[in-house]
Design an enzyme around this catalytic site. Sequence first.
Site, PDB file in Angstrom:
ATOM      1  CG  HIS A  44      20.162   6.982  -1.507  1.00 36.28           C
ATOM      2  ND1 HIS A  44      21.104   7.994  -1.522  1.00 36.28           N
ATOM      3  CD2 HIS A  44      20.432   6.234  -0.422  1.00 36.28           C
ATOM      4  CE1 HIS A  44      21.926   7.831  -0.500  1.00 36.28           C
ATOM      5  NE2 HIS A  44      21.537   6.759   0.190  1.00 36.28           N
ATOM      6  CB  CYS A  80       5.635   4.033   7.189  1.00 40.46           C
ATOM      7  SG  CYS A  80       5.627   2.389   6.460  1.00 40.46           S
TER       8      CYS A  80
HETATM    9  C1  PEP Z   1       6.280   2.077   0.797  1.00 35.23           C
HETATM   10  O1  PEP Z   1       6.270   1.209  -0.060  1.00 35.23           O
HETATM   11  O2  PEP Z   1       5.430   2.972   0.891  1.00 35.23           O
HETATM   12  C2  PEP Z   1       7.355   2.093   1.806  1.00 35.23           C
HETATM   13  C3  PEP Z   1       7.302   2.887   2.854  1.00 35.23           C
HETATM   14  O3  PEP Z   1       8.422   1.263   1.577  1.00 35.23           O
HETATM   15  P1  PEP Z   1       9.615   1.602   0.557  1.00 35.23           P
HETATM   16  O4  PEP Z   1       9.418   2.997   0.061  1.00 35.23           O
HETATM   17  O5  PEP Z   1      10.867   1.427   1.314  1.00 35.23           O
HETATM   18  O6  PEP Z   1       9.395   0.544  -0.486  1.00 35.23           O
END
Ligand code: PEP
Length: 768
Positions: free
Chosen positions: A409, A720
């Site tokens: 976070h 992402c």
């Molecule tokens: C990931 O898993 O790379 C992602 C973008 O999702 P999060 O970090 O929110 O799990």
Amino acid sequence: MPTLWLDEIGADDLARVGGKAASLGELTGAGLPVPSAFVVTADTYRSFIEATGIDEPLFEAVDVDSDDSQALAEAAERAQELILETDTPPSVREDLLAAYDEMGDEDVAVRSSATAEDLPDASFAGQQDTYLNVSRADLLQRVKECWASLFTQRAIYYRNENDFAHDAVDIAVVVQQMVDAEKSGVMFTSHPSTGGPTAIIEAAWGLGEAVVSGAVSPDNYIVDRETGTIDEVTVADKKVMCVRGEDGETIERSVPEEKRNERVLSDEEIHRLIEVGERIEDHYDSPQDVEWAIYEDEVYLLQSRPITTIDESDADGEAATDVESQPEGASGVADGGSMESQSEPVRLSGIGSAPGRVTGVVRIVDKLDNLDKVEDGDIIVAEMTTPDMVPAMKRANGIITDEGGMTSHAAIVSRELGVPAVVGAEDATQKLRDGETVTLDGDKGTVEKGAKVPETTGEEEDAGPVEAHSPVKPMTGTEVKVNVSIPEAAERAAATGADGVGLLRIEHMILSTDKTPSRYVEDHGERAYVDEIVEGVRSVAEAFYPRPVRVRTLDAPSDEFRQLQGGEDEPSEHNPMLGYRGIRRSLDRPGEFKLELRAFERLYDLGYDNVELMLPLVTDAEDILRAKALMQEVGIDPEKRDWGVMIETPASALSIEDICETGIDFVSFGTNDLTQYTLALDRNNGNVASRFDELHPAVLELMRQVIGTCREYDVATSICGQAASKPRMVDFLVDEGVTSISPNIDAVRDVQHEVKRVEQRLLLESVR
Ligand code: PEP
Ligand code: MG
């Protein structure tokens, strides 16, 4: 006077004619080549609604609870109907038609020009219509349609949410000679970062809309204005162009094969543009960002705005970073150090998770602490930050946490807020004293005692737009988007020039209510829960409109929910990362999930057709088909909307063919999870953090297979996860033919350059 000609208007007439018209008037007055136009003034609109007596019913009609979607839709319909079905007073009609005839009785462009000075343009983005190719017979109707566009659902909703009175906003309309541009683009008259005498021109075929909206990668020309030399010419592969359609709309069309890679501007045209650019710059006495068009060998100016991204210290020749170039008068050095104390040993180290070097006074906070003690310019020191700390994080100069990695976070939020941060510093809350002064380096991941850079209070200078130090957006064939997790970062993220949002996490919006979804619904009702999501997403969708915003349905592990009110009802899991999260939880709680889906439906109703829906942590096609059925149950038509899934589990990567068959439009690699599950490494476990490698051949092999199959199925691919910010990952993905890359906000510009570099290499290789 219902109408004014451009040569009767200057910059001071903003309130009467709106920003767009005022700027065109100013340029015309300076003798610059602006297509001729007259303006139907804001007073004309105002006197139309007053003289015909529709003002009262109009403002009454829009006085609704805009969270009530039915009422909002009816309000918009009623308001627009009132305007469209009321006859224009004869005097206005005659004046408009006379002005039209005077301009030459040829089809015109009709564009709205809103006059509410204190409203950001984004409040109306995509709302106030522009009509091209308007004939005399349609003129009055089109002008009224521009007026009516003040009352779309989205515009009413926006004003209600932001407490802007409906009757304080007026609208003028520009009626302008059509420039059926053969080529068009934008020009920075001086270097947009240093302000030096280097002009940058972007050019593409057809109307300028394609360049301005980012639909096409334009050619790029860099000109040294002092010597007049064209230093650099980059000819892009221009796949699409905008042209005037038969019905007057702008339509996008493929560029004929032989023109796709042809250079748009000749040297002579470049020099003519530069000459006009210099005249504009002289007139305003400041560098300008200009929209131009060339039609029948004439250069026309369509718009000019001052460049706002010039870094003053760069302009003076002093290279400086954001946080080190603080204004004079910043508060002095507090206890514990001085500007000279360069030799103090490093006290702590961790992971530099948001760049920048800052000094400030330590405030140790925990979740129960009163966050009010964090003042502007302080350094927050905490075990880990939580969503309810975000307001304090915005005030802070820097953030240090004991725990967490690059995807925690604290790391995500600090990057988005542009607040330098060091995370995972282990015992920062023990070793640092409340009230002492420290300097943290968010690039190196270090914390030193004392003040090494002048302190600031945060009020003097916020993080500012992220693009400030390299504002020229390199044009790339692969789209470069940006990740957003907190709505507060929306404007800053949009200012990067990213091609959209590749991941908007909604869990931060929900966690920041400090209640689990079920407790929230219990306490406030279903509608309030839907509204909470709508409002958070809306602000991002608005800031980016019409660029796409990929919104992910809820994905928070149960341990994060357990900390909230209502958390006692959440399962206590041995390994939450392998547990009840993402689509698994959503499918197990269809009632809650449908509320999220209703929020999407509502956003579509509000006109946010740029919102895309993304499902997290799917295992296989079955998960997706079940979610798709629920989408349909709430009225979302998957054929009509762009939707897709995250590829985060090896199972989903290995089932990609079946997954493509479900009808998705895109997939996006969540490499944080894909790496954790492929390598069997808990992403939150510091003991194995050094083995966490998104570039591991096993992870890359899964990605390669997914991209290959998706290309066969015409499904777009993206990334992402945190690894989207890593140059080697960018190289790999561009090589493999990924459609888009979505890094963190602070990495967007670097990734754009990296993508361009790889694309150029690929191009070169293909011709050698
Ligand atoms: C990931 O898993 O790379 C992602 C973008 O999702 P999060 O970090 O929110 O799990
Ligand atoms: Mg994930």
